[in-house]
Write an enzyme that holds these catalytic residues in place. Sequence first.
Site, short mmCIF file in Angstrom:
data_model
loop_
_atom_site.label_atom_id
_atom_site.label_comp_id
_atom_site.label_asym_id
_atom_site.label_seq_id
_atom_site.Cartn_x
_atom_site.Cartn_y
_atom_site.Cartn_z
N HIS A 166 0.88 -1.13 0.14
CA HIS A 166 0.03 -0.01 0.04
C HIS A 166 0.77 1.18 0.04
CE1 HIS A 166 -3.29 -2.72 1.33
NE2 HIS A 166 -2.29 -3.26 1.98
N SER A 287 14.76 22.45 -15.10
CA SER A 287 13.57 23.20 -15.33
C SER A 287 13.63 24.38 -15.93
CB SER A 287 12.74 23.22 -14.09
OG SER A 287 11.99 24.41 -13.87
N LYS A 293 15.43 22.34 -9.73
CA LYS A 293 14.92 21.03 -10.13
C LYS A 293 15.77 20.09 -11.00
CE LYS A 293 10.72 20.70 -10.87
NZ LYS A 293 9.62 19.86 -10.23
N GLU A 300 9.60 9.25 -16.62
CA GLU A 300 8.24 9.61 -16.79
C GLU A 300 7.73 9.27 -18.26
OE1 GLU A 300 7.35 13.54 -15.25
OE2 GLU A 300 9.58 13.43 -15.35
N TYR A 327 -8.81 -12.92 -45.89
CA TYR A 327 -8.18 -11.71 -45.69
C TYR A 327 -9.18 -10.49 -46.18
CZ TYR A 327 -5.30 -7.85 -47.09
OH TYR A 327 -4.66 -6.29 -47.03
N GLN A 332 -4.57 -4.35 -43.35
CA GLN A 332 -3.44 -3.57 -43.69
C GLN A 332 -3.03 -2.43 -42.45
OE1 GLN A 332 -2.77 -1.77 -47.73
NE2 GLN A 332 -3.44 -0.05 -46.95
N LYS A 335 0.12 -2.89 -39.45
CA LYS A 335 1.52 -2.58 -39.39
C LYS A 335 1.83 -1.46 -38.70
CE LYS A 335 1.46 -4.79 -43.79
NZ LYS A 335 -0.06 -4.69 -43.69
#
Length: 467
Positions: A166, A287, A293, A300, A327, A332, A335
Amino acid sequence: MADGSSETKSSNQMWGGRFASGPDAIMEEINASIGFDKKLYAQDIRGSIAHATMLAHQGIISVEDKDKIVHGLDTILSEIESGVFEFSRRLEDIHMNVEARLAALIGPAAGRLHTARSRNDQVALDFRLWVKEELQRTERALTALIGAFLDRAEEHADTVMPGFTHLQTAQPVTFGHHCMAYVEMFGRDRSRVRHAIEHMDECPIGAAALAGTGFPIDRHMTAKALGFREPTRNSIDTVSDRDFALEFLSIASIAATHLSRLAEEIVIWSTPQFGFIRLSDAFSTGSSIMPQKKNPDAAELVRAKTGRINGSLIALLTVMKGLPLAYSKDMQEDKEQVFDAAESLELAIAAMTGMVRDMTVRADRMKAAAGSGYSTATDLADWLVREAGLPFRDAHHVTGRAVALAEQKGCDLADLSLADLQAINPAITDKVFDVLTVEASVASRTSFGGTAPAEVLKQIAWWRARN
Ligand code: ARG
């Protein structure tokens, strides 16, 4: 021009026999896949060489024509690889771009290549070959990531950190043990990859449009030449099957989910509040407004790539779900989903491997956090069971009272006096303090798969032998 055609609306030279005029511009735009399926050029050419070789071996085309075809295809391969090949949207896809160029290079013999095959089995082959190679790349990338974790786990086999449930401090564990949890996860991903390679190792070429062919082809020969275990067994299924792509995307989604959980931990651990790790300048950004920072952007972005990869899986499942056999052109759309997911996954695994190797582990911070939050309460309860003969439930209750007392006094369990503890339960002796340190706590968890450094080292050795 590769297709030798002008941009007038003439009908398609590959299939235009029954067409009086060419497609509307918007038709051409929606129909063409060359923008993305040119990625399959090497697989397409390999497949055509194997097919032509088999046709000649079976006496379906002459050896002279086969030689011209193979030579022409080799030329096209080098034209594409050196960047001089001109792809044409009018020719729709990679298959027809290659074949049209072949006709320009070798003349009428080129027209014999498409004997006993269709673009339906051709695309199934090209794409399957590509996915198989991508799975092999993924396997290697996962092996590198697992290797990075094994090194960090060995280095930190006895570095104590809090284990969480937790996201609340639960029990002390070692950082090595925590790293090995990821080895297990990525190890499962890698075994899914290996299984998928096994699973899809059947060659589609020769299924033709959907029904097979009357020409005396040898599908075992092409399967072998292209490195497959055997040919597929049902021509209808062969041209309508995209399970190999769906399996790749499922595996990619699960692996990306693991990467995302790791990314989340890296984000949390690198906050000043946790301070468990530090990422070097190589893996962080600053930053533009807040000079203090240092942001874990790579982690991320790995977390975000997962959304993209999961999206690809859902997209292709949704494309496939309503298609009648065999088919349909819908397929198509398979991909781009796979290409995008593959690129994202490769990048995410590589970035993670880099971060795992790069991060500085702040053992002092981990240890301090491991000792707070009454993390050794279970050790006290276990001691009462072992040394004082209490039933575990009673020991749990006694320990709960000790925690409440420590909380009231604003100290840790190990800081309570023997008198305090004996007031709660007279069976407690000063031996109890031996189990209340975080080091003693982790060292005691020697069960198979447990966090004791000796046990973690055994698991590392097991994995080293398999990596
Ligand atoms: N570009 C097509 C694809 O990616 C190739 C197969 C076309 N087959 C057809 N019958 N139109 O699926």
